[in-house]
Design a protein around this motif. Structure first.
Motif, short mmCIF file in Angstrom:
data_model
loop_
_atom_site.label_atom_id
_atom_site.label_comp_id
_atom_site.label_asym_id
_atom_site.label_seq_id
_atom_site.Cartn_x
_atom_site.Cartn_y
_atom_site.Cartn_z
N UNK A 95 1.66 -25.34 37.42
CA UNK A 95 0.46 -25.39 38.25
C UNK A 95 0.64 -26.29 39.47
N UNK A 96 1.38 -27.38 39.30
CA UNK A 96 1.46 -28.36 40.37
C UNK A 96 2.64 -28.20 41.31
N UNK A 97 3.68 -27.48 40.86
CA UNK A 97 4.89 -27.38 41.69
C UNK A 97 5.27 -25.93 41.94
N UNK A 130 -4.70 -27.97 38.46
CA UNK A 130 -3.69 -29.01 38.24
C UNK A 130 -4.31 -30.40 38.29
N UNK A 131 -5.24 -30.62 39.23
CA UNK A 131 -5.91 -31.92 39.33
C UNK A 131 -6.64 -32.24 38.03
N UNK A 169 9.53 -28.24 37.51
CA UNK A 169 9.04 -27.35 38.56
C UNK A 169 10.17 -26.75 39.37
N UNK A 170 11.20 -27.54 39.66
CA UNK A 170 12.36 -27.03 40.39
C UNK A 170 13.08 -25.98 39.58
N UNK A 229 -6.69 -22.79 44.30
CA UNK A 229 -7.33 -22.70 42.99
C UNK A 229 -6.42 -23.30 41.92
N UNK A 230 -5.14 -22.91 41.91
CA UNK A 230 -4.21 -23.47 40.92
C UNK A 230 -4.01 -24.97 41.15
N UNK A 231 -4.06 -25.39 42.40
CA UNK A 231 -3.97 -26.81 42.73
C UNK A 231 -5.12 -27.58 42.08
#
Length: 383
Positions: free
Chosen positions: A106-108, A220-221, A245-246, A215-217
């Motif tokens: 979600x965050x990366x 993630x919060x 995430x990488x 939205x996904x950001x």
């Protein structure tokens, strides 16, 4: 004799006054340290849009960029996380790793791949404006999950609802209404290849990608609040998210793109954009936002997003000669107005109940009592 004594006491009095002024200045800087750091972070973050756009125009694959950037950020943060958080880093279980896996998605990988892919179809000004919607979307999700209480009998409760609706109206304006192009007053000082010659279909595609990433950001919060309760080591969590995430981004890139040439970068703008994104943004700026969110809460951090929007718009129009559309400007103003209406409504929200562990790390008492206020002291950050 009396003259020398008078001179001695005068000099000591002057030194004492200077010391008091210095202490006062240091105290003021400490008081406004989160504000100063967030202004610095937004200034630094503003340049990210242009250096990445230049890199993508040069031919760099956005998904490869995400992979390299977060791998570099993870390598840079690994020694700090390992040595500084030995005592507070909990044991990594399978369940906790799966949670970090979703958090990294979600965050990366998912969010940033959509976000930077949309830069090829829209513009830096559009992306910078859309960032301001994250606070409103987060608020809507918090209400749905019953993490936020709305009191419609209270003027501030009404302001929260109106601010959210106004921000979302601004998003729809920027997404669906492009409008006429504003004429540039002079030739651009710096010229980027590729420009803004995107078709209406591409603009809509880029808008959908940007909205989806916001939205996904926001999800993630919210999820970070729960994860950090079980894994309070901020540096270690950020390092894990960078590496995982990488890896996720690398797998997606290999499946979606089969060109080996995409993975090769020279000592050019592609290299420098990766260094800037990995070291400065994913490393330094993320740590600044984590610390500021821990001190003031995530809403405090989102308050400074319009500063980046303003800086990007000024640089894009006056320095780079970017074509600005009326719909982007009108929608951006509506979004910022809605954001600050929402923040005014949340101004007097109460803090979430907190307790401190033996290491002095703030802990949330009950996830169900999370309050997304400017004073809440759980930690999150911006990718």
């Amino acid at each position: 004799m009396l003259s020398s004594q008078f001179s001695f006491y005068s000099s000591r009095k002057h030194s004492f006054a200077m010391a008091m002024k210095l202490c006062s200045l240091v105290g003021t800087c400490r008081r406004f340290q989160p504000h100063i750091l967030m202004v610095f972070a937004q200034i630094v973050y503003s340049f990210l849009y242009f250096i990445t756009e230049a890199s993508f125009d040069h031919g760099m694959n956005p998904h490869v960029y995400i992979t390299y950037r977060h791998t570099l950020a993870g390598i840079m943060m690994l020694p700090f996380a390992y040595f500084l958080e030995r005592k507070i880093r909990p044991k990594l279980t399978v369940a906790l790793f799966l949670e970090i896996f979703v958090l990294s998605l979600l965050g990366v990988s998912l969010t940033l791949n959509m976000y930077f892919a949309s830069l090829k179809f829209t513009s830096p000004t559009f992306l910078a404006s859309m960032i301001n919607t994250i606070a409103s979307v987060t608020f809507v999700l918090a209400v749905i999950l019953r993490l936020e209480v709305i009191e419609l009998r209270n003027p501030r409760g009404i302001a929260k609802v109106l601010g959210t609706l106004v921000s979302l109206a601004g998003v729809m304006t920027m997404t669906l209404f492009k409008g006429p192009i504003l004429k540039n007053l002079w030739r651009p000082i710096i010229h980027l290849q590729g420009g803004n010659t995107v078709m209406q279909d591409d603009w809509l595609k880029g808008s959908v990608l940007t909205v989806s990433s916001c939205i996904t950001w926001s999800i993630w919060y919210i999820m970070q609040a729960y994860t950090l309760k079980r894994y309070p080591a901020q540096l270690s969590l950020t390092t894990w998210m960078n590496f995982v995430g990488a890896a996720q981004s690398a797998v997606f890139t290999v499946i979606a793109h089969h060109k080996r040439a995409d993975w090769t970068i020279g000592f050019n703008i592609d290299f420098w954009s990766t260094i800037y994104g990995g070291v400065v943004i994913s490393g330094m700026v993320t740590l600044i936002q984590l610390w500021c969110t821990g001190q003031k809460g995530p809403v405090f951090v989102t308050m400074f997003n319009p500063l980046s929007t303003l800086l990007v718009a000024i640089l894009a129009y006056f320095v780079l000669g970017e074509k600005l559309y009326l719909g982007s400007i009108v929608g951006g103003v509506i979004v910022i107005f809605g954001l600050y209406l929402l923040l005014w409504g949340k101004k007097n929200d109460h803090e979430a109940p907190m307790s401190a562990d033996e290491e002095g790390i703030p802990q949330l008492e009950d996830p169900k009592k999370l309050n997304f206020s400017s004073e809440a002291k759980y930690v999150s950050g911006e990718p």
